[in-house]
Scaffold this motif. Structure first.
Motif, PDB file in Angstrom:
ATOM      1  N   VAL A 692       0.839  -1.206   0.000  1.00 13.25           N
ATOM      2  CA  VAL A 692       0.000   0.000   0.000  1.00 13.25           C
ATOM      3  C   VAL A 692       0.875   1.257   0.000  1.00 13.25           C
ATOM      4  N   TYR A 693       1.962   1.222   0.804  1.00  8.05           N
ATOM      5  CA  TYR A 693       2.867   2.384   0.821  1.00  8.05           C
ATOM      6  C   TYR A 693       3.439   2.636  -0.566  1.00  8.05           C
ATOM      7  N   GLN A 694       3.810   1.541  -1.271  1.00  7.37           N
ATOM      8  CA  GLN A 694       4.358   1.677  -2.617  1.00  7.37           C
ATOM      9  C   GLN A 694       3.340   2.307  -3.561  1.00  7.37           C
ATOM     10  N   GLN A 695       2.083   1.879  -3.431  1.00  8.85           N
ATOM     11  CA  GLN A 695       1.043   2.449  -4.298  1.00  8.85           C
ATOM     12  C   GLN A 695       0.863   3.951  -4.019  1.00  8.85           C
ATOM     13  N   ILE A 696       0.927   4.332  -2.757  1.00  5.95           N
ATOM     14  CA  ILE A 696       0.813   5.759  -2.416  1.00  5.95           C
ATOM     15  C   ILE A 696       2.032   6.515  -2.936  1.00  5.95           C
ATOM     16  N   LEU A 697       3.219   5.886  -2.819  1.00 11.31           N
ATOM     17  CA  LEU A 697       4.446   6.494  -3.305  1.00 11.31           C
ATOM     18  C   LEU A 697       4.356   6.746  -4.809  1.00 11.31           C
ATOM     19  N   ARG A 698       3.752   5.780  -5.508  1.00  9.78           N
ATOM     20  CA  ARG A 698       3.580   5.921  -6.962  1.00  9.78           C
ATOM     21  C   ARG A 698       2.350   6.747  -7.329  1.00  9.78           C
ATOM     22  N   ASN A 723      -6.986  16.620   1.351  1.00  4.07           N
ATOM     23  CA  ASN A 723      -8.177  16.757   0.494  1.00  4.07           C
ATOM     24  C   ASN A 723      -8.608  15.419  -0.092  1.00  4.07           C
ATOM     25  N   GLY A 724      -8.579  14.349   0.732  1.00  4.78           N
ATOM     26  CA  GLY A 724      -9.064  13.043   0.299  1.00  4.78           C
ATOM     27  C   GLY A 724      -8.063  12.218  -0.455  1.00  4.78           C
ATOM     28  N   LYS A 725      -6.839  12.770  -0.651  1.00  2.41           N
ATOM     29  CA  LYS A 725      -5.835  12.014  -1.391  1.00  2.41           C
ATOM     30  C   LYS A 725      -4.642  11.736  -0.487  1.00  2.41           C
ATOM     31  N   LEU A 726      -4.171  10.476  -0.487  1.00  2.00           N
ATOM     32  CA  LEU A 726      -3.039  10.109   0.347  1.00  2.00           C
ATOM     33  C   LEU A 726      -1.730  10.463  -0.342  1.00  2.00           C
ATOM     34  N   SER A 727      -0.789  10.945   0.472  1.00  2.00           N
ATOM     35  CA  SER A 727       0.547  11.249  -0.059  1.00  2.00           C
ATOM     36  C   SER A 727       1.565  11.030   1.049  1.00  2.00           C
ATOM     37  N   ILE A 728       2.838  10.898   0.667  1.00  2.00           N
ATOM     38  CA  ILE A 728       3.896  10.711   1.655  1.00  2.00           C
ATOM     39  C   ILE A 728       3.991  11.977   2.500  1.00  2.00           C
ATOM     40  N   ASN A 730       6.322  13.684   4.199  1.00  3.34           N
ATOM     41  CA  ASN A 730       7.333  14.726   4.064  1.00  3.34           C
ATOM     42  C   ASN A 730       8.414  14.323   3.079  1.00  3.34           C
ATOM     43  N   ARG A 731       9.293  15.271   2.793  1.00  2.00           N
ATOM     44  CA  ARG A 731      10.347  15.038   1.798  1.00  2.00           C
ATOM     45  C   ARG A 731      11.335  13.970   2.279  1.00  2.00           C
ATOM     46  N   THR A 732      11.631  13.995   3.564  1.00  5.06           N
ATOM     47  CA  THR A 732      12.607  13.029   4.091  1.00  5.06           C
ATOM     48  C   THR A 732      12.111  11.605   3.895  1.00  5.06           C
ATOM     49  N   TYR A 733      10.868  11.343   4.209  1.00  4.05           N
ATOM     50  CA  TYR A 733      10.299  10.001   3.997  1.00  4.05           C
ATOM     51  C   TYR A 733      10.363   9.615   2.523  1.00  4.05           C
ATOM     52  N   GLN A 734      10.085  10.587   1.667  1.00  6.96           N
ATOM     53  CA  GLN A 734      10.099  10.283   0.229  1.00  6.96           C
ATOM     54  C   GLN A 734      11.480   9.843  -0.237  1.00  6.96           C
TER      55      GLN A 734
END
Length: 807
Positions: A692-698, A723-728, A730-734
């Motif tokens: 799931v994390y990979q899908q959010i990353l992509r 706004n209803g959309k998942l994202s990483i 912060n920049r460090t995590y990315q």
């Protein structure tokens, strides 16, 4: 050195008075031609100009020329008539001057004639004298010169009637032709408005104004003749003299005489320095002691003793500052011109010469206005305080206001003066009304203004609170005001009813529509320094000035008053900024506010822009992890951050101490903690958390049956919902938990079919190249049977699909 011998018989007119006809130092000007031609045409004339401009000498020259043309001339100098005299004696003196100076009138008993006609008014007797004696006994044309006409200004019982008499003589030209032979010339240092107010009785709109201008350079060069034998190059010396005097007749003659009297000579090539040295030492330096004929003192006295002196000096100050102003012939401009201090040239008023400009400079104006106005300093401060002039701390109240109110009576002041005095009166009246129960209300006002800095709304709030409070004992006014301000305004200001103006200021800062609120807070935080900051015209500074939270004091911006300093202090700025920024960038604020509050003081010392740039950048790298935020704040404070490129340098700190070697760096421990909670999760299968994390990353869509994994990632604060959309988050995590890191972990999964499942999911369930067959399928089926509790719906579909395809 060339030996020079001076002609000591040559004398300039440096002692005042008129020049005799044919005097070698008389300088012909356009006025000579204009006056002669006008009188030759029978026009009434008036020469109204400053003192020592050559009016009397002009009269002498014109009179001689007219007499040569067989025109009878009578000169009456009002300077010679007594000051303390009755009205009758004054008119009798005029009649005496008219009769005694006419050769054709002899053996005439004026005294008997005057008494015989005592049934007539004094002006009627003059008219009778002219008609029965002058116009009868003298058949030729008559010109009557009346010099020093300004002497009648102080004679209210004479002024209007005498000038009306002159106009009457002009009007009689249409009735009696003999009057066409009679012409008057008025000369003096006065404006027409000073002489008469009634324009219908005024002679100045029926006559011709003769403009008496300073010497032009080509005209003044005639005076160089007297310097021959004294200086090497007389014309060069005269040119330098003219550059200082601007052609003012008295000063030009005086400087020529000073050169002539000087023990030293002026050699060729030294004219500029020599003349300047002479001017500065013998005219400008200690000018009051060297002004023997009171030429300069007369100018100063005329301006300072006028009822309109304040307006006149303000106008003159404007001319000094701008170099010139458009001529409008206002009363103040006319007064300046008649003083001789300024001249009209090409439709503009400018200072007459460099000597005047050096003596009557801006310092002289400022000191003169200070001596004239009992409130000069307060007015100047009030005018500078704000464009809307709302600063009550600069206004007058109590005895100072009453003194100023008395002083202004009978004076013609500027609009700024009247505005200031009106504002002072309103303030004094309102304050006395609020403090009617206080014996020493002036002392109370002083303490209130020391708190409010003159802010009207806050001052009125305090006055209302004081009105409803028990008055203090005499001598305890300061403690009374201080206690009330602290208890009912400053303490718990966010809830106090009386502190509403403070909350409004706070709201306008936090919800500002004109500027970025973070930059606005940062600008204010800089101004909180004890010495303030220089005004740079920035949008944020202008907004703070507009909000009246700060004021400009001699180019430095400072907090407006003590109340604002105590309420909107550094701690308030830090809390407000942190709360606003965290609220706008981080959904989950738990722990973040406290960490930033802890580190802000050190960040303020370490960086130039801790609010609008640094904190925002920190959050972009670390939110919403309080431990990671704390780690980065500590790294920044331990690093050498330059004022330039703070964003870039913070990125370098993150890369060096958090991202590179994050698995061993001490500062990166919060990242290892996140990793461990993800991979050693007791609630969810780490494989599907990674999927799931990979899908959010992509930025791919996450399957519905993985909702629990999404919630877990949100709980771990590894991702955020915007706004209803998942994202990483912060920049460090990315950068740390990137695709390579995910791929490596998935490759080590205990699922024997992990890679095939991932490939199938990536292909949207369409890739058949990675199907399980033979032992691989048996191994996958066996593992799935043993771990049914871990299987997701998608995983079951994958296994079923493989079984079906193998059949």
């Amino acid at each position: 050195m060339i030996k020079i011998e001076a002609n000591f018989a040559y004398r300039y007119q440096a002692g005042g008075g008129s020049l005799a006809f044919g005097h070698p130092t008389y300088v012909q000007r356009q006025a000579d031609t204009d006056l002669y031609d006008a009188l030759d045409d029978g026009e009434y004339c008036y020469v109204l100009n400053a003192r020592q401009m050559g009016k009397s000498s002009l009269r002498v020259q014109a009179k001689h020329r007219l007499q040569n043309e067989n025109i009878a001339c009578i000169s009456i100098d009002l300077q010679g008539i007594e000051k303390n005299i009755t009205q009758e004696r004054w008119y009798y003196s005029i009649a005496y001057e008219l009769i005694k100076k006419i050769d054709e009138i002899i053996d005439f008993d004026l005294k008997s004639w005057w008494n015989k006609h005592d049934n007539l008014s004094y002006t009627q007797r003059l008219i009778k004298l002219i008609e029965s004696q002058l116009l009868v006994r003298i058949s030729k044309r008559i010109v009557i010169f009346i010099d020093e006409i300004d002497k009648i200004i102080s004679l209210d019982f004479i002024k209007d009637d005498f000038l009306s008499f002159i106009r009457f003589c002009y009007n009689q030209r249409t009735e009696k032709t003999d009057y066409k032979r009679l012409t008057f010339v008025l000369l003096g240092a006065a404006t027409p408005l000073e002489l008469i107010q009634d324009t219908f009785r005024m002679p100045f709109n029926i006559g011709r104004l003769i403009e008496l201008q300073p010497f032009k350079l080509e005209e003044a060069l005639k005076l160089a003749e007297g310097l021959e034998g004294k200086v090497s190059d007389p014309r060069a010396v005269l040119t330098e003299i003219w550059s200082w005097t601007g052609g003012q007749p008295f000063l030009t003659q005086k400087l020529c005489q000073l050169v002539l009297d000087s023990k030293s000579t002026i050699q060729e090539g030294h004219e500029k320095n020599s003349v300047e040295s002479l001017v500065r030492s013998r005219v400008i330096k200690n000018w009051k002691d060297q002004d023997e004929l009171r030429h300069l003192e007369t100018i100063s006295s005329r301006l300072l003793q006028s009822k309109s002196s304040v307006k006149i000096l303000e106008l003159y100050k404007q001319i000094l500052k701008q170099g010139q102003v458009a001529a409008e012939d206002s009363p103040e401009q006319m007064e300046l011109r008649i003083s001789g201090l300024v001249v009209k040239q090409n439709g503009n008023l400018k200072v007459c010469n460099h000597i005047y400009q050096s003596i009557f400079n801006e310092t002289w104006v400022r000191e003169s206005l200070s001596n004239l106005r009992p409130y000069a300093e307060q007015l100047r401060a009030w005018l500078k305080s704000t464009s809307t002039r709302l600063d009550q701390s600069k206004l007058l109240y109590g005895q100072k206001y009453r003194d100023a109110d008395t002083w202004k009576e009978g004076r013609n002041l500027t609009i700024e003066d009247y505005d200031f005095l009106y504002a002072s009166r309103r303030f004094d009246e309102r304050a006395r009304e609020y403090l009617s129960n206080v014996s020493n209300y002036e002392a109370v006002i002083e303490v209130v203004l020391s708190w409010t800095g003159g802010q009207e709304e806050i001052s009125d709030t305090i006055f209302r609170l004081l009105k409803s409070s028990r008055p203090p004992r005499e001598g305890f006014e300061a403690e009374w005001v201080d206690n009330l301000v602290r208890s009912q305004l400053i303490d718990n200001w966010e809830a106090q009813e009386a502190a509403k103006p403070l909350r409004e200021i706070c709201d306008r800062l936090k919800n500002n529509q004109e500027c970025d609120r973070f930059r606005l807070l940062e600008s204010y935080q800089q101004i909180l320094q004890p010495d303030g900051v220089a005004e740079d015209g920035s949008r944020e500074q202008q907004e703070l000035l507009k909000l009246r939270l700060v004021v400009n004091e001699q180019g430095l911006l400072k907090v407006s008053n003590r109340i604002y300093k105590e309420v909107f202090n550094r701690d308030w700025v830090r809390r407000t900024f942190t709360d606003s920024l965290v609220s706008s960038t981080v959904k989950d604020k738990v722990g973040i506010f406290e960490v930033l509050q802890e580190w802000l003081p050190q960040l303020e010392e370490k960086t130039k822009s801790p609010y609008s740039i640094v904190i925002e950048e920190i959050l972009l790298w670390t939110k919403p992890n309080p431990l990671l935020i704390k780690a980065l704040c500590k790294l920044i404070c331990e690093s050498h951050i330059l004022a330039k490129n703070e964003v870039e340098q913070i990125g370098q700190v993150v890369q060096t101490h958090l991202i590179d070697n994050w698995e061993v760096e001490e500062a990166a421990k919060p990242l290892r903690d996140i990793r461990d909670r993800l991979l050693e999760n007791h609630e969810h299968d780490s494989f599907w958390l990674l999927i799931v994390y990979q899908q959010i990353l992509r930025q791919e869509e996450v399957a519905e049956d993985c909702s629990q994994e999404k919630e877990e990632l949100l709980r771990l604060k590894l991702v955020e919902n915007i706004n209803g959309k998942l994202s990483i988050a912060n920049r460090t995590y990315q950068l740390v938990f990137n695709q390579s890191w995910v791929d490596e972990l998935l490759a080590r999964s205990s699922r024997p079919y992990a890679q095939e499942l991932i490939a199938w999911l990536d292909s949207k369930r369409k890739d058949r190249s990675k199907l399980l067959v033979g032992e691989k399928l048996q191994e996958a089926t066996a593992w799935a049977d043993d771990n049914k509790h871990l299987l997701k719906k998608q995983e079951k579909h994958f296994l079923l699909y493989n079984v079906i395809e193998n059949f």
